[in-house]
Write a protein that holds these residues in place. Structure first.
Motif, PDB file in Angstrom:
ATOM      1  N   ARG A 141       0.840  -1.197   0.000  1.00 45.22           N
ATOM      2  CA  ARG A 141       0.000   0.000   0.000  1.00 45.22           C
ATOM      3  C   ARG A 141       0.878   1.252   0.000  1.00 45.22           C
ATOM      4  N   VAL A 142       0.436   2.269  -0.734  1.00 44.63           N
ATOM      5  CA  VAL A 142       1.103   3.570  -0.705  1.00 44.63           C
ATOM      6  C   VAL A 142       0.691   4.247   0.596  1.00 44.63           C
ATOM      7  N   ALA A 143       1.656   4.496   1.454  1.00 48.83           N
ATOM      8  CA  ALA A 143       1.333   4.979   2.803  1.00 48.83           C
ATOM      9  C   ALA A 143       1.128   6.484   2.858  1.00 48.83           C
ATOM     10  N   THR A 153       5.760  15.287 -16.694  1.00 56.26           N
ATOM     11  CA  THR A 153       5.270  14.939 -15.361  1.00 56.26           C
ATOM     12  C   THR A 153       4.164  13.898 -15.461  1.00 56.26           C
ATOM     13  N   ILE A 154       4.184  12.928 -14.551  1.00 51.92           N
ATOM     14  CA  ILE A 154       3.122  11.930 -14.438  1.00 51.92           C
ATOM     15  C   ILE A 154       2.666  11.886 -12.989  1.00 51.92           C
ATOM     16  N   ILE A 155       1.368  12.065 -12.782  1.00 49.37           N
ATOM     17  CA  ILE A 155       0.767  12.067 -11.442  1.00 49.37           C
ATOM     18  C   ILE A 155      -0.215  10.909 -11.366  1.00 49.37           C
ATOM     19  N   VAL A 156      -0.194  10.189 -10.258  1.00 51.32           N
ATOM     20  CA  VAL A 156      -1.026   8.992 -10.111  1.00 51.32           C
ATOM     21  C   VAL A 156      -1.689   8.987  -8.740  1.00 51.32           C
ATOM     22  N   ASN A 157      -2.987   8.684  -8.706  1.00 45.98           N
ATOM     23  CA  ASN A 157      -3.678   8.323  -7.463  1.00 45.98           C
ATOM     24  C   ASN A 157      -3.751   6.804  -7.419  1.00 45.98           C
ATOM     25  N   GLU A 158      -3.253   6.175  -6.357  1.00 42.96           N
ATOM     26  CA  GLU A 158      -3.160   4.719  -6.366  1.00 42.96           C
ATOM     27  C   GLU A 158      -3.081   4.174  -4.938  1.00 42.96           C
ATOM     28  N   PRO A 159      -3.865   3.125  -4.633  1.00 44.23           N
ATOM     29  CA  PRO A 159      -3.735   2.500  -3.302  1.00 44.23           C
ATOM     30  C   PRO A 159      -2.442   1.706  -3.125  1.00 44.23           C
ATOM     31  N   VAL A 166      -6.140   3.257   5.141  1.00 44.34           N
ATOM     32  CA  VAL A 166      -4.835   2.679   5.457  1.00 44.34           C
ATOM     33  C   VAL A 166      -3.764   3.753   5.273  1.00 44.34           C
ATOM     34  N   GLY A 167      -2.875   3.882   6.246  1.00 49.69           N
ATOM     35  CA  GLY A 167      -1.851   4.912   6.186  1.00 49.69           C
ATOM     36  C   GLY A 167      -2.481   6.285   6.145  1.00 49.69           C
ATOM     37  N   GLU A 168      -2.023   7.127   5.229  1.00 50.81           N
ATOM     38  CA  GLU A 168      -2.585   8.471   5.079  1.00 50.81           C
ATOM     39  C   GLU A 168      -3.445   8.572   3.819  1.00 50.81           C
ATOM     40  N   ALA A 169      -3.990   7.448   3.380  1.00 47.84           N
ATOM     41  CA  ALA A 169      -4.783   7.443   2.154  1.00 47.84           C
ATOM     42  C   ALA A 169      -5.983   8.376   2.256  1.00 47.84           C
ATOM     43  N   ARG A 170      -6.311   9.020   1.141  1.00 51.85           N
ATOM     44  CA  ARG A 170      -7.494   9.876   1.040  1.00 51.85           C
ATOM     45  C   ARG A 170      -8.330   9.425  -0.155  1.00 51.85           C
ATOM     46  N   ASP A 171      -9.622   9.746  -0.092  1.00 52.10           N
ATOM     47  CA  ASP A 171     -10.490   9.472  -1.231  1.00 52.10           C
ATOM     48  C   ASP A 171     -10.048  10.307  -2.432  1.00 52.10           C
ATOM     49  N   ASP A 172     -10.258   9.782  -3.642  1.00 51.64           N
ATOM     50  CA  ASP A 172      -9.961  10.565  -4.842  1.00 51.64           C
ATOM     51  C   ASP A 172     -10.664  11.912  -4.798  1.00 51.64           C
ATOM     52  N   TYR A 173     -11.892  11.939  -4.312  1.00 50.09           N
ATOM     53  CA  TYR A 173     -12.646  13.194  -4.261  1.00 50.09           C
ATOM     54  C   TYR A 173     -11.918  14.221  -3.404  1.00 50.09           C
ATOM     55  N   ALA A 174     -11.399  13.804  -2.261  1.00 54.25           N
ATOM     56  CA  ALA A 174     -10.675  14.730  -1.394  1.00 54.25           C
ATOM     57  C   ALA A 174      -9.388  15.211  -2.050  1.00 54.25           C
TER      58      ALA A 174
END
Length: 740
Positions: A46-48, A435-441, A484-492
């Motif tokens: 998991r990405v923390a 630049t490449i930006i990713v939202n990912e669990p 998990v960790g500091e994960a946030r919803d995509d919406y946030a």
């Protein structure tokens, strides 16, 4: 209880962790995919925390993606950095330099659907270059509107016969590519009752003749006949069947005259009058590997009985994938059964669990994505070409234009290093954007090759509503565990970026996630009421957890082809002629030599008919049975003996290479190599090997992919200039034993 793409299941939670899952009691054949969920949600991959690639942090350059280390940053600092970079790119190069394809399945929940979220965000700040179609059906989405005159996905989900109609009327079911219950265990938005296996048990009980036409016996349930054919040769077999119909007077010329156009342009090719080569069973036999008499027997059977032809999605995921889809409609028209209950042609049965369920459609519960002012759209499977050839022209379905010059990619809810072809070539092209930006669990291959990675929640760490027009269940999906960790919803995440870019009110409309869910649900209830469907209010749904909606429609489908059959003039199709187009003036006018004006046999560039000593085996890469695409792979890779993936090989091919079941293999061609574990089986065509997709692509610098990702071997080329779809099944390989 919650829902997912692979069905509903109960969840046990202890100490803020998912510890166990159990199947939904109403599901007759539940998927076992959720068994691995507890380990996946809490996996060490998991990405923390928000993370930035060190090389990009220091130089703001793209090189080194995949081999660099990451630096964890506080949320505000990472969001500031991402917003500044997005703003720089759009001000310097314009929004047409931003690619937001973000192709992937995302969440079963309707609000927290990653693609909708990222597209809404990008539209709120000026737009983005989008992608058209899908890797699953992109080729079919291009060709079938020319042939049948409607959106392919609409035809797929709303205009095809359901399982009850097939059961009650079909006598011969001819399945090109099979109908696989393994694939049907998943569906976009969820499949609550897995019915495919049960229906085939009922087909067998009534002695329906079910014929699996394809390279693998296991692509259809037990009890189905297997007609082994070479991959890529289905169009040749269909042409031979059509030749028998015409040659033996079994063709329904009255139906062709009433309901089709162009047979007189197609017939000279079929009968060999235009090119000197009749498309007879004797012509097709060496191409597809089926004896001429077997072809004749099948054609006669199809003409003498109520016959339903089905095509798997896999057939159009190959070079010239337009041809078998087009030719199947022509063959069905020649039989004259199009529009009859349980007759004609259908697509995608068994590809996902939702196809075959006849349901009343109730619109709603979709997050508005706002208007995209950028008109540039690329075919979804051409991202590698886009990155390699900015500014160069390409053809797509009758139009010609240049690829955009992409400087920034924002990806959320997908993993291109799972579904794209020739991953080594993609990895090289992936270095080009700034630049490449990713939202990912999880730290997937895509996340590892990004510059900024935001940790995203999984569906089990947030509240949502589970529903789809492919299922008759409605779920409240409660938040089961804390993020998990500091994960946030995509919406946030996107709300934070939009606020920094001056688009906060446009993106959020002043609502938090809970308010959005309530508002979308109220709209859905209102739409349902207009359709005569009663839906409980949100609080009642929360109390009950799930409801089954009264939307089943188990009678014959009367929406499109049946009315057209009865009155071709009064219920015209959406084609230019209003009829089924055996010959298309529009396609003919495009001038594409790889997709002319009527169906033809075009040999692929890589297939068994052109195999050489360096790569003599045809690789097919089916969907995995233990997960959806690459989802949950992190935990599956920990299971002893599960990786590398299993490669199925015929006994004769195995013996020639000294291979036995369980041996470690090197699978390779000029594009790359991967490891696999051998399974020797009589259930695959000689000369063909099968390696499922879904293993995570390995780290750069290795000369062999360790876990068995077949897309290091597949070819990155469009199906044709018409469809420009994924051509994963056009690949030749060699196999050799490896020492353990």
């Amino acid at each position: 209880m919650t829902s997912s793409h692979w069905g509903a299941f109960e969840v046990d939670v202890e100490g803020g962790r998912i510890v166990a899952t159990r199947p939904f009691s109403e599901d007759p054949h539940p998927s076992r995919i959720p068994d691995i969920l507890p380990a996946a949600v809490h996996h060490h991959t998991r990405v923390a925390r928000p993370s930035v690639r060190r090389g990009w942090l220091e130089t703001r350059r793209g090189g080194g993606r995949g081999s660099d280390e990451f630096v964890e940053l506080p949320w505000d600092e990472a969001l500031d950095m991402a917003a500044q970079e997005i703003d720089r790119v759009r001000r310097t190069h314009g929004n047409e330099a931003i690619f937001g394809g973000s192709y992937g399945w995302g969440s079963a929940g309707r609000f927290h659907h990653a693609q909708s979220q990222v597209h809404r965000f990008l539209n709120s700040i000026g737009g983005y270059v989008a992608s058209a179609g899908s890797y699953s059906t992109g080729c079919a989405q291009a060709i079938m509107p020319h042939v049948l005159g409607c959106n392919f996905l609409t035809f797929l989900y709303e205009y095809q016969d359901g399982w009850p109609t097939i059961h009650d009327n079909t006598e011969t079911l001819v399945m090109f590519g099979g109908i696989n219950a393994k694939n049907a265990q998943v569906s976009m938005g969820g499949v609550t009752e897995h019915e495919t296996t049960g229906w085939f048990e009922r087909f067998a009980a009534k002695d329906m003749r079910c014929i699996n036409v394809g390279p693998q016996r296991g692509d259809a349930p037990e009890g189905c006949e297997w007609l082994p054919v070479r991959p890529g040769s289905d169009t040749a077999l269909m042409l031979a069947l059509a030749h028998v119909l015409e040659d033996e007077g079994l063709n329904d010329h009255a139906f062709l005259a009433r309901c089709t156009v162009g047979f007189e342009r197609f017939r000279p090719y079929l009968m060999g009058e235009s090119d000197g080569t009749p498309k007879s069973p004797e012509w097709a036999a060496p191409i597809c590997g089926v004896a001429p008499e077997a072809i004749r027997e099948l054609a006669r059977r199809m003409a003498a009985t109520r016959t339903f032809i089905t095509l798997a999605w896999s057939l159009q995921r190959a070079e010239h994938g337009e041809q078998p889809y087009w030719m199947s409609a022509v063959l069905a028209a020649m039989l004259g059964q199009v529009g009859l209950p349980g007759g004609g042609v259908g697509y995608g049965y068994g590809a996902i669990g939702g196809v075959g369920k006849s349901l009343k459609r109730v619109r709603g519960m979709t997050l508005p994505q706002l208007q995209n002012p950028i008109e540039t759209v690329i075919p979804v499977a051409r991202i590698g070409d886009m990155l390699r050839h900015p500014g160069e022209p390409y053809d797509f379905n009758g139009r010609r234009g240049p690829y955009p010059d992409i400087r920034l990619i924002y990806w959320a809810g997908g993993n291109p290093y799972h579904h794209h072809q020739d991953l080594n070539a993609l990895q090289e092209a992936w270095q080009r954007p700034e630049t490449i930006i990713v939202n990912e669990p999880w730290w997937t291959a895509t996340a590892k090759r990004a510059d900024i990675v935001f940790p995203a929640t999984t569906p089990y760490e947030r509240e949502d509503i589970g529903r789809t027009n492919l299922d008759d269940y409605l779920f409240h999906m409660p938040q089961l565990v804390p993020p998990v960790g500091e994960a946030r919803d995509d919406y946030a995440i996107f709300a934070g970026l939009a606020e920094r870019l001056g688009a906060g009110p446009t993106f959020t409309e002043g609502r938090d996630a809970e308010e959005w869910i309530a508002g979308l649900y109220d709209d859905y209830r209102a739409n349902a009421a207009r359709e005569g469907v009663e839906v409980p209010d949100l609080e009642t749904l929360k109390e009950r957890n799930w409801v089954r909606l009264p939307v089943r429609e188990d009678g014959p489908n009367r929406r499109y082809l049946a009315p057209f059959r009865e009155d071709p003039e009064g219920a015209r199709l959406g084609t230019p002629s209003g009829r089924i187009e055996i010959f298309s003036e529009a396609i003919d006018g495009f001038g594409y030599d790889d997709c002319p004006g009527h169906p033809v046999w075009l040999p692929p560039s890589e297939w068994l008919g052109a195999a050489g000593a360096e790569a003599p085996l045809h690789l097919v890469s089916p969907q995995p049975g233990d997960k959806l695409h690459s989802q949950l792979e992190s935990a599956l890779a920990d299971v002893e003996g599960a990786r590398p993936e299993t490669l199925v090989i015929h006994p004769e091919d195995a013996a020639a290479r000294g291979v036995a079941t369980g041996d470690l293999l090197r699978v390779f061609n000029a594009r790359g190599a991967c490891r696999a574990r051998a399974l020797v089986s009589e259930g695959i065509h000689r000369g063909v090997v099968a390696l499922p997709t879904g293993a995570w692509f390995g780290d750069p610098g290795t000369n062999i992919d360790p876990d068995g990702n077949p897309n290091v071997l597949t070819r990155d080329m469009g199906t044709s200039r018409l469809g420009q779809g994924c051509s994963a099944h056009t690949a030749l390989v060699e196999v050799a034993r490896l020492s353990a």
